[in-house]
Design a protein around this motif. Structure first.
Motif, short mmCIF file in Angstrom:
data_model
loop_
_atom_site.label_atom_id
_atom_site.label_comp_id
_atom_site.label_asym_id
_atom_site.label_seq_id
_atom_site.Cartn_x
_atom_site.Cartn_y
_atom_site.Cartn_z
N GLY A 191 -0.09 5.42 8.21
CA GLY A 191 -1.40 4.83 8.49
C GLY A 191 -2.18 5.80 9.36
O GLY A 191 -1.67 6.88 9.73
N ASN A 192 -3.39 5.46 9.73
CA ASN A 192 -4.24 6.44 10.41
C ASN A 192 -4.43 6.21 11.90
O ASN A 192 -5.26 6.88 12.52
CB ASN A 192 -5.60 6.51 9.70
CG ASN A 192 -5.47 7.18 8.34
OD1 ASN A 192 -4.57 7.99 8.13
ND2 ASN A 192 -6.35 6.83 7.41
N SER A 193 -3.70 5.31 12.50
CA SER A 193 -3.91 5.00 13.92
C SER A 193 -3.76 6.22 14.82
O SER A 193 -2.93 7.10 14.58
CB SER A 193 -2.91 3.92 14.36
OG SER A 193 -2.93 3.82 15.77
N CYS A 230 -3.10 7.38 3.66
CA CYS A 230 -4.22 6.47 3.37
C CYS A 230 -5.57 7.10 3.65
O CYS A 230 -5.76 7.72 4.71
CB CYS A 230 -4.11 5.22 4.23
SG CYS A 230 -2.57 4.34 4.05
N ASN A 231 -6.52 6.89 2.76
CA ASN A 231 -7.94 7.20 3.01
C ASN A 231 -8.26 8.64 3.37
O ASN A 231 -8.97 8.89 4.36
CB ASN A 231 -8.48 6.28 4.10
CG ASN A 231 -8.68 4.89 3.55
OD1 ASN A 231 -8.92 4.74 2.35
ND2 ASN A 231 -8.55 3.89 4.39
N SER A 251 -5.23 -4.81 3.85
CA SER A 251 -5.68 -3.44 4.14
C SER A 251 -4.92 -2.46 3.26
O SER A 251 -3.80 -2.73 2.81
CB SER A 251 -5.46 -3.08 5.61
OG SER A 251 -4.10 -2.80 5.85
N GLY A 279 -3.38 0.12 4.04
CA GLY A 279 -2.08 0.47 4.61
C GLY A 279 -1.01 -0.54 4.23
O GLY A 279 0.10 -0.18 3.82
N LEU A 280 -1.33 -1.82 4.35
CA LEU A 280 -0.34 -2.85 4.01
C LEU A 280 0.00 -2.81 2.52
O LEU A 280 1.16 -2.95 2.13
CB LEU A 280 -0.85 -4.24 4.42
CG LEU A 280 0.15 -5.38 4.20
CD1 LEU A 280 1.43 -5.18 5.02
CD2 LEU A 280 -0.46 -6.74 4.54
N PHE A 326 0.68 2.87 12.29
CA PHE A 326 0.14 1.51 12.23
C PHE A 326 0.16 0.98 13.65
O PHE A 326 1.22 0.69 14.21
CB PHE A 326 1.00 0.60 11.32
CG PHE A 326 0.78 0.83 9.85
CD1 PHE A 326 1.11 2.05 9.27
CD2 PHE A 326 0.22 -0.15 9.04
CE1 PHE A 326 0.90 2.28 7.92
CE2 PHE A 326 0.00 0.06 7.69
CZ PHE A 326 0.34 1.29 7.12
N PRO A 343 -3.05 -1.19 15.41
CA PRO A 343 -4.48 -1.51 15.50
C PRO A 343 -4.86 -2.06 16.88
O PRO A 343 -5.53 -3.09 16.99
CB PRO A 343 -4.66 -2.56 14.40
CG PRO A 343 -3.34 -3.26 14.33
CD PRO A 343 -2.29 -2.25 14.74
N ASN A 359 -8.80 4.59 17.14
CA ASN A 359 -8.55 3.90 15.87
C ASN A 359 -7.94 4.85 14.85
O ASN A 359 -7.06 4.46 14.09
CB ASN A 359 -9.85 3.28 15.36
CG ASN A 359 -9.63 2.51 14.08
OD1 ASN A 359 -8.61 1.83 13.92
ND2 ASN A 359 -10.56 2.61 13.15
N HIS A 360 -8.44 6.10 14.83
CA HIS A 360 -7.89 7.10 13.90
C HIS A 360 -7.40 8.31 14.67
O HIS A 360 -8.03 8.71 15.64
CB HIS A 360 -8.99 7.58 12.94
CG HIS A 360 -9.39 6.56 11.94
ND1 HIS A 360 -10.62 6.53 11.35
CD2 HIS A 360 -8.70 5.51 11.41
CE1 HIS A 360 -10.69 5.52 10.49
NE2 HIS A 360 -9.54 4.88 10.52
N TRP A 387 -12.74 -4.11 11.99
CA TRP A 387 -11.91 -4.67 10.93
C TRP A 387 -12.60 -5.88 10.32
O TRP A 387 -12.05 -6.97 10.29
CB TRP A 387 -10.53 -5.02 11.47
CG TRP A 387 -9.81 -3.79 11.91
CD1 TRP A 387 -9.54 -2.71 11.15
CD2 TRP A 387 -9.31 -3.49 13.21
NE1 TRP A 387 -8.90 -1.75 11.89
CE2 TRP A 387 -8.76 -2.21 13.15
CE3 TRP A 387 -9.29 -4.20 14.42
CZ2 TRP A 387 -8.16 -1.61 14.26
CZ3 TRP A 387 -8.71 -3.60 15.51
CH2 TRP A 387 -8.16 -2.32 15.42
N HIS A 433 -10.68 -6.82 7.12
CA HIS A 433 -9.23 -6.97 7.23
C HIS A 433 -8.88 -7.69 8.51
O HIS A 433 -9.69 -7.86 9.39
CB HIS A 433 -8.54 -5.60 7.29
CG HIS A 433 -8.97 -4.65 6.23
ND1 HIS A 433 -8.95 -4.98 4.91
CD2 HIS A 433 -9.44 -3.39 6.31
CE1 HIS A 433 -9.37 -3.94 4.21
NE2 HIS A 433 -9.69 -2.97 5.03
N MET A 482 -6.20 -6.57 10.76
CA MET A 482 -5.08 -5.66 11.00
C MET A 482 -4.09 -6.15 12.05
O MET A 482 -2.90 -5.98 11.86
CB MET A 482 -5.59 -4.27 11.32
CG MET A 482 -6.16 -3.60 10.08
SD MET A 482 -6.38 -1.86 10.33
CE MET A 482 -7.51 -1.49 9.02
N GLU A 537 -1.82 -8.45 10.33
CA GLU A 537 -0.95 -7.68 9.43
C GLU A 537 0.13 -6.95 10.22
O GLU A 537 1.29 -6.91 9.82
CB GLU A 537 -1.76 -6.63 8.65
CG GLU A 537 -2.68 -7.23 7.62
CD GLU A 537 -3.36 -6.14 6.77
OE1 GLU A 537 -3.17 -4.93 7.04
OE2 GLU A 537 -4.08 -6.53 5.83
#
Ligand code: CDP
Length: 315
Positions: free
Chosen positions: A108-110, A131-132, A240, A242-243, A261, A263, A276-277, A286, A289, A291, A294
């Motif tokens: 994920g991008n956290s 992701c993304n 999301s 990621g999920l 991951f 959030p 966040n990223h 969000w 989503h 998050m 999730e």
């Protein structure tokens, strides 16, 4: 690949978990992790029977013939009949027929990945999902690695970062070189606006002859997955990316390792601020989503030994 365990630091040194951020998370995470074969088997076979991601998560010419009626995943009243033109952009068949990997990493991008030193461990997985269109390469390699087998692209990135692909396409296609020959997974049939954008992305890639292989999420699968999670208490919003990717991994991989991951805005162990990223300063919104809810489910799967969530630093 061999994965070095990356347990959280010893509980004695840790100040209290910020209760307003993820209540009880540290206690649930801290236990020594061990894969629970029965729980893993149980959960992944439920996913297989209820969501059928194994051969239906991605649209192929084999599972979606010309003339099929596609129902959009986020707009159930919108449908599209598959024309020969659209069909020609589908990959021929399931890119992973009967293939099961030993170890997969879902990234994920956290911002929790910043300074995590997890790059080597991520790259040691047999199969790596990102992701993304995340940033990779210089400055990031040590913490997130470089290997990519699947990368997703959210249409809003195509709009914001690449001007909806209305101008020259080469900068877009060149920016994909960092992902090598991976599969690019696009949600072409989520909302109506996604279709022309994702088709433009696919045509740009084939015109400029890039090695990345564009594919589309199957909206039937996304709907089934969303029902699956709804019945487990995730009522709010869309699943999301990621999920979704964690769920695909659970059907394909014996050992699922999950990174990036988190959030929440404070690091669980270091207690410093977390972006966040890991690659930009944008704050998390969000809207669609949920998050944190999730994340709670992922933490539960971690506690049950179904998958391994990595929150701490890897060294
Ligand atoms: O486009 P979207 O907002 O879904 O995702 P993103 O911000 O590009 O991040 C990719 C995925 O990583 C998300 O779908 C989440 O599942 C996860 N993520 C997270 O758990 N915590 C964060 N702070 C950011 C992302």
């Amino acid at each position: 690949g061999h994965l070095v365990p990356s347990g959280p630091p010893s509980p004695k040194k840790i100040p209290p978990w910020p209760s307003d951020l993820c209540k009880g998370c540290r206690e649930r995470y801290s236990k020594t992790w061990k894969k629970q074969e029965d729980n893993y088997r149980n959960f992944s076979s439920q996913l297989r029977s209820q969501c059928q991601g194994f051969d239906r998560a991605i649209i192929t010419q084999a599972n979606t013939p010309v003339g099929s009626n596609i129902v959009y995943s986020a707009e159930s009243k919108r449908t599209l009949m598959v024309t020969p033109g659209i069909f020609s952009t589908f990959i021929k068949e399931n890119p992973f027929p009967q293939k099961k990997w030993d170890t997969c990493a879902v990234v994920g991008n956290s911002g929790i990945l910043t300074n995590s030193s997890c790059g080597e461990m991520i790259d040691s997985a047999q199969f790596v999902i990102r992701c993304n269109l995340p940033s990779l390469g210089k400055g990031y390699e040590k913490h997130v690695g470089t290997k990519t087998d699947i990368v997703t692209a959210n249409p809003t990135i195509l709009v914001r970062k690449y001007g909806s692909l209305n101008g020259p396409r080469r900068p877009f296609v060149e920016s994909l070189h960092i992902y090598g020959k991976s599969l690019l997974l696009l949600p072409a049939f989520a909302f109506g606006f996604c279709t022309p954008l994702c088709l433009k992305a696919a045509y740009s890639i084939s015109d400029i002859e890039s090695p990345i292989r564009p594919t589309y999420f199957n909206p039937d699968y996304l709907r089934r997955l969303s029902n699956f999670w709804r019945s487990r208490g995730l009522h709010r919003g869309l699943t999301s990316t990621g999920l979704v990717m964690v769920n695909i991994a659970l059907e394909h991989c014996a050992n699922v390792h999950v990174y990036g991951f988190w959030p929440f805005s404070i690091h669980p162990f270091e207690l410093n601020a977390v972006k966040n990223h890991y690659f930009d300063d944008k704050t998390g919104k969000w809207g669609m989503h949920s998050m944190p809810a999730e994340f709670n489910q992922l933490l539960q799967l971690h506690s049950q030994g179904v998958l391994r969530l990595h929150l701490g630093n890897c060294r």
